[in-house]
Write a protein that holds these residues in place. Structure first.
Motif, PDB file in Angstrom:
ATOM      1  N   ALA A 250     -71.372 -43.528  53.537  1.00 20.63           N
ATOM      2  CA  ALA A 250     -70.289 -43.422  52.554  1.00 20.63           C
ATOM      3  C   ALA A 250     -70.828 -43.377  51.130  1.00 20.63           C
ATOM      4  CB  ALA A 250     -69.329 -44.597  52.717  1.00 20.63           C
ATOM      5  N   ALA A 251     -71.904 -44.120  50.868  1.00 20.09           N
ATOM      6  CA  ALA A 251     -72.468 -44.151  49.520  1.00 20.09           C
ATOM      7  C   ALA A 251     -73.082 -42.810  49.138  1.00 20.09           C
ATOM      8  CB  ALA A 251     -73.517 -45.258  49.418  1.00 20.09           C
ATOM      9  N   VAL A 252     -73.803 -42.201  50.067  1.00 20.02           N
ATOM     10  CA  VAL A 252     -74.422 -40.912  49.777  1.00 20.02           C
ATOM     11  C   VAL A 252     -73.360 -39.854  49.492  1.00 20.02           C
ATOM     12  CG1 VAL A 252     -75.879 -39.073  50.705  1.00 20.02           C
ATOM     13  CG2 VAL A 252     -76.491 -41.447  51.092  1.00 20.02           C
ATOM     14  N   GLY A 253     -72.294 -39.833  50.279  1.00 21.06           N
ATOM     15  CA  GLY A 253     -71.173 -38.935  50.002  1.00 21.06           C
ATOM     16  C   GLY A 253     -71.518 -37.465  50.034  1.00 21.06           C
ATOM     17  N   LEU A 254     -72.277 -37.038  51.043  1.00 27.81           N
ATOM     18  CA  LEU A 254     -72.705 -35.641  51.106  1.00 27.81           C
ATOM     19  C   LEU A 254     -71.567 -34.664  51.402  1.00 27.81           C
ATOM     20  CD1 LEU A 254     -76.143 -35.846  52.956  1.00 27.81           C
ATOM     21  CD2 LEU A 254     -75.727 -35.217  50.577  1.00 27.81           C
ATOM     22  N   ILE A 255     -70.370 -35.173  51.666  1.00 26.63           N
ATOM     23  CA  ILE A 255     -69.243 -34.281  51.926  1.00 26.63           C
ATOM     24  C   ILE A 255     -68.995 -33.357  50.726  1.00 26.63           C
ATOM     25  CG2 ILE A 255     -67.483 -35.888  51.051  1.00 26.63           C
ATOM     26  CD1 ILE A 255     -65.695 -34.917  53.394  1.00 26.63           C
ATOM     27  N   GLY A 256     -69.369 -33.799  49.537  1.00 28.02           N
ATOM     28  CA  GLY A 256     -69.208 -32.966  48.350  1.00 28.02           C
ATOM     29  C   GLY A 256     -70.298 -31.927  48.188  1.00 28.02           C
ATOM     30  N   ASN A 257     -71.331 -31.993  49.010  1.00 29.43           N
ATOM     31  CA  ASN A 257     -72.453 -31.060  48.907  1.00 29.43           C
ATOM     32  C   ASN A 257     -72.577 -30.183  50.141  1.00 29.43           C
ATOM     33  OD1 ASN A 257     -73.006 -32.347  46.563  1.00 29.43           O
ATOM     34  ND2 ASN A 257     -75.142 -32.786  46.995  1.00 29.43           N
ATOM     35  N   THR A 258     -71.531 -30.085  50.923  1.00 29.45           N
ATOM     36  CA  THR A 258     -71.615 -29.400  52.201  1.00 29.45           C
ATOM     37  C   THR A 258     -70.806 -28.109  52.173  1.00 29.45           C
ATOM     38  OG1 THR A 258     -71.822 -31.532  53.318  1.00 29.45           O
ATOM     39  CG2 THR A 258     -71.270 -29.639  54.684  1.00 29.45           C
ATOM     40  N   VAL A 259     -71.444 -27.028  52.575  1.00 36.27           N
ATOM     41  CA  VAL A 259     -70.782 -25.745  52.790  1.00 36.27           C
ATOM     42  C   VAL A 259     -70.998 -25.397  54.262  1.00 36.27           C
ATOM     43  CG1 VAL A 259     -70.682 -23.317  52.180  1.00 36.27           C
ATOM     44  CG2 VAL A 259     -71.202 -25.020  50.417  1.00 36.27           C
ATOM     45  N   ASP A 260     -69.890 -25.387  55.012  1.00 36.74           N
ATOM     46  CA  ASP A 260     -69.988 -25.303  56.474  1.00 36.74           C
ATOM     47  C   ASP A 260     -70.894 -26.443  56.944  1.00 36.74           C
ATOM     48  OD1 ASP A 260     -68.280 -23.111  56.623  1.00 36.74           O
ATOM     49  OD2 ASP A 260     -69.908 -21.714  56.200  1.00 36.74           O
ATOM     50  N   GLU A 261     -72.036 -26.128  57.560  1.00 39.67           N
ATOM     51  CA  GLU A 261     -72.935 -27.201  57.988  1.00 39.67           C
ATOM     52  C   GLU A 261     -74.206 -27.252  57.147  1.00 39.67           C
ATOM     53  OE1 GLU A 261     -73.313 -28.658  62.042  1.00 39.67           O
ATOM     54  OE2 GLU A 261     -72.400 -26.794  62.703  1.00 39.67           O
ATOM     55  N   ARG A 262     -74.160 -26.646  55.988  1.00 37.99           N
ATOM     56  CA  ARG A 262     -75.331 -26.636  55.120  1.00 37.99           C
ATOM     57  C   ARG A 262     -75.140 -27.630  53.977  1.00 37.99           C
ATOM     58  NH1 ARG A 262     -75.484 -22.468  52.274  1.00 37.99           N
ATOM     59  NH2 ARG A 262     -73.466 -21.559  52.837  1.00 37.99           N
ATOM     60  N   VAL A 263     -76.091 -28.531  53.832  1.00 37.70           N
ATOM     61  CA  VAL A 263     -76.107 -29.436  52.690  1.00 37.70           C
ATOM     62  C   VAL A 263     -76.818 -28.715  51.554  1.00 37.70           C
ATOM     63  CG1 VAL A 263     -76.892 -31.655  51.785  1.00 37.70           C
ATOM     64  CG2 VAL A 263     -76.108 -31.471  54.158  1.00 37.70           C
ATOM     65  N   THR A 264     -76.071 -28.370  50.529  1.00 39.73           N
ATOM     66  CA  THR A 264     -76.592 -27.466  49.488  1.00 39.73           C
ATOM     67  C   THR A 264     -77.490 -28.168  48.480  1.00 39.73           C
ATOM     68  OG1 THR A 264     -74.583 -27.846  48.182  1.00 39.73           O
ATOM     69  CG2 THR A 264     -74.590 -25.946  49.689  1.00 39.73           C
ATOM     70  N   GLU A 265     -77.354 -29.480  48.351  1.00 40.43           N
ATOM     71  CA  GLU A 265     -78.193 -30.197  47.394  1.00 40.43           C
ATOM     72  C   GLU A 265     -78.433 -31.612  47.896  1.00 40.43           C
ATOM     73  OE1 GLU A 265     -78.339 -31.416  42.622  1.00 40.43           O
ATOM     74  OE2 GLU A 265     -76.811 -30.045  43.400  1.00 40.43           O
ATOM     75  N   ARG A 266     -79.685 -31.992  47.975  1.00 39.35           N
ATOM     76  CA  ARG A 266     -80.032 -33.333  48.413  1.00 39.35           C
ATOM     77  C   ARG A 266     -79.697 -34.342  47.323  1.00 39.35           C
ATOM     78  NH1 ARG A 266     -86.103 -35.413  50.119  1.00 39.35           N
ATOM     79  NH2 ARG A 266     -85.466 -37.370  51.101  1.00 39.35           N
ATOM     80  N   ARG A 267     -79.376 -35.557  47.726  1.00 39.80           N
ATOM     81  CA  ARG A 267     -79.017 -36.580  46.758  1.00 39.80           C
ATOM     82  C   ARG A 267     -79.975 -37.764  46.826  1.00 39.80           C
ATOM     83  NH1 ARG A 267     -72.371 -36.902  46.963  1.00 39.80           N
ATOM     84  NH2 ARG A 267     -72.059 -35.112  45.597  1.00 39.80           N
ATOM     85  N   LEU A 268     -80.267 -38.300  45.662  1.00 37.76           N
ATOM     86  CA  LEU A 268     -81.024 -39.532  45.577  1.00 37.76           C
ATOM     87  C   LEU A 268     -80.070 -40.714  45.407  1.00 37.76           C
ATOM     88  CD1 LEU A 268     -83.833 -40.861  45.380  1.00 37.76           C
ATOM     89  CD2 LEU A 268     -83.718 -40.511  42.905  1.00 37.76           C
TER      90      LEU A 268
END
Length: 510
Positions: A250-268
């Motif tokens: 939940a903290a990483v919140g990659l749902i905002g960086n996902t296009v289909d099944e591709r994570v477009t930007e990694r998060r620190l």
């Protein structure tokens, strides 16, 4: 991406109409009609989906790489990256505030204090956690918890055991509210330890409070009315602490960086980019979280207080992440459910990973009826483990034939906290049972008892996640993990609650 939709529980009147109108709904496997008293009265209630409980946000689950995203500058080697899957669940939008915790204390005071003051005293936060030998923090001791100026600030001084107790209390209050809202229960403005609402007690048929309008029953052998059952879908699952995997996901919140099944930007951090300042033109340069920038710098310079917080900040401060969660980096660190082991990533399942299972079951009398507690029960460490009005629970065990542990393949004991890391089987030195080991004066791997403890890591060491107002940016990385004894509290650890999502991972209209 907050999901604030609340699907209202079907009202009593609507339930009666739908039950009648569904009389011709038939089983696809036997052909017999549902909701028909002539066929035995098997009920299939109308149900849409789980109601979103107060304060919660739906966290759509999925797969992610759990663990270290930052260089391991502490050389702990306790967060090895590993791909796991987390099911959808609900999580509090904010940390639990002082105001929310004071509501809990107020309820506990008026229900239990007259006859069982220990229950109220057990719930009290430790306000002395603010004291430092070489700092003047007495104002926080006196005012932080109860002064209205700090009402919306996160509660601190709460240990892991107290946080779990709060979650249990919240479950009962929310489910009680739902039944009162739907006209099923009579509102009780003066509950006592003998008649306060407890969800488990109610479902076991042992609650003695006042019912306003029972649900109609079509059981041909019944009285024509009944209480709410789990099968009705009206009760919410239990509030609880999130697991470590859930919190990190939940903290990483990659749902905002996902296009289909591709994570477009990694998060620190819980936001994009590797910096800790806002790059939006409107808020350019402002800190994205409440943390300690450097030695002696808790909030910036007078006239331009960058994070506007010397200690904690109100729970709705700063910018939420892509799930709509506030302060998942900074402000206070947060308790999670897991018991700490340095190499948990190597041991835990890759689906809903968790270490800390202690399987329990309700105690029943000779007639198979659940037994209630009427007094306070303590464990061997003098911690209160049950209070009056709750269902009596016990650990499952091989000594109880009804548990049939000798026939199970998935587990054979209650306490699985030290499974694969700390039990006899995981030690290269012991090939005998734990009792035999102790009788020879040997010590187990993570043993904290005796005059010479072998390790600070033991089954009472619980994980806390995230950075706090007194931490540097390193600890705001969601993969960082630390631990503390479950009976201890600090001025920089708080918590938020979670809830299991049942049914569809996405929900309606998503």
């Amino acid at each position: 991406m907050k999901n604030r939709q609340v699907v209202k529980v079907v009202s009593l009147a609507a339930g009666v109409l739908l039950t009648a109108s569904c009389g011709q709904q038939r089983s696809s496997t036997t052909g017999w009609a549902y909701n028909d008293p002539k066929n035995g009265g098997f009920e299939v209630p109308p149900y849409q989906e789980q109601e979103t409980g107060p304060g919660l946000v739906l966290i759509e689950g999925g797969t992610f790489t759990m663990g270290r995203a930052e260089q391991d500058v502490m050389y702990d080697w306790n967060n090895i990256p590993r791909r796991v899957t987390v099911s959808s669940f609900y999580m509090d939008e904010t940390e639990i505030s002082n105001l929310a915790y004071l509501e809990y204390l107020h309820w506990t005071l008026r229900v239990f204090y007259a006859n069982f003051p220990e229950v109220y005293k057990k719930a009290l936060p430790d306000t002395l956690v603010w004291r430092e030998k070489m700092a003047y923090n007495e104002p926080y001791v006196d005012y932080y918890l109860r002064h209205p100026a700090y009402a919306d600030y996160p509660v601190v001084g709460v240990n892991w055991l107290q946080a779990n107790d709060y979650c249990s209390w919240r479950t009962d209050r929310v489910n009680e509210y739902i039944l009162v809202r739907e006209g099923i229960l009579e509102h009780n403005p003066t509950p006592t330890e003998a008649d306060y609402f407890n969800t488990d007690q109610y479902l076991a048929g042992k609650w003695t409070g006042q019912v306003k309008t029972p649900l109609p029953s079509i059981d041909p052998n019944g009285s024509g009315e009944r209480q709410v059952k789990m099968e009705d879908g009206i009760f919410l699952p239990k509030y609880r602490l999130p697991t470590e995997a859930e919190w990190e996901f939940a903290a990483v919140g990659l749902i905002g960086n996902t296009v289909d099944e591709r994570v477009t930007e990694r998060r620190l951090y819980p936001w994009n980019r590797r910096g800790v300042r806002n790059d939006d033109d409107k808020f350019l340069g402002q800190m994205l979280a409440n943390f300690k920038r450097g030695a002696g710098d808790n909030m910036g310079v007078a006239g331009a207080l960058n994070d506007n917080a010397d200690i904690t900040a109100p729970v709705l401060s700063y910018w939420p992440n892509d799930y709509g969660l506030y302060n998942m980096a900074g402000n206070v660190s947060e308790w999670v459910m897991d018991t700490y082991r340095p190499l948990s990533a190597e041991d835990k399942d890759d689906f809903r990973p968790f270490r800390g299972n202690v399987f329990k079951t309700a105690i029943k009398d000779v007639d198979g009826i659940v037994i209630n507690t009427d007094s306070i029960a303590y464990d061997k460490d003098s911690n209160i483990i049950s209070i009056p009005g709750q269902v009596k629970m016990r650990d499952v065990g091989i000594a109880y034939k009804e548990d049939r542990l000798d026939e199970r393949r998935n587990y054979n004991k209650s306490d699985n906290i030290n499974y694969l890391d700390g039990d006899v089987q995981s030690s290269i030195f012991y090939t005998e049972g734990e009792e035999a080991v102790a009788s020879k004066g040997n010590r187990l791997m993570y043993e904290s008892t005796g005059a010479t403890p072998t390790s600070l890591i033991n089954d009472k060491a619980k994980v806390y996640k995230g950075g706090s107002w007194r931490d540097r940016a390193y600890y705001m990385v969601p993969g960082s993990r630390r631990f503390l004894d479950q009976r201890q509290a600090t001025a920089y650890i708080g918590f938020r609650c979670a809830m299991t999502r049942v049914g569809s991972p996405k929900g309606l209209n998503r």
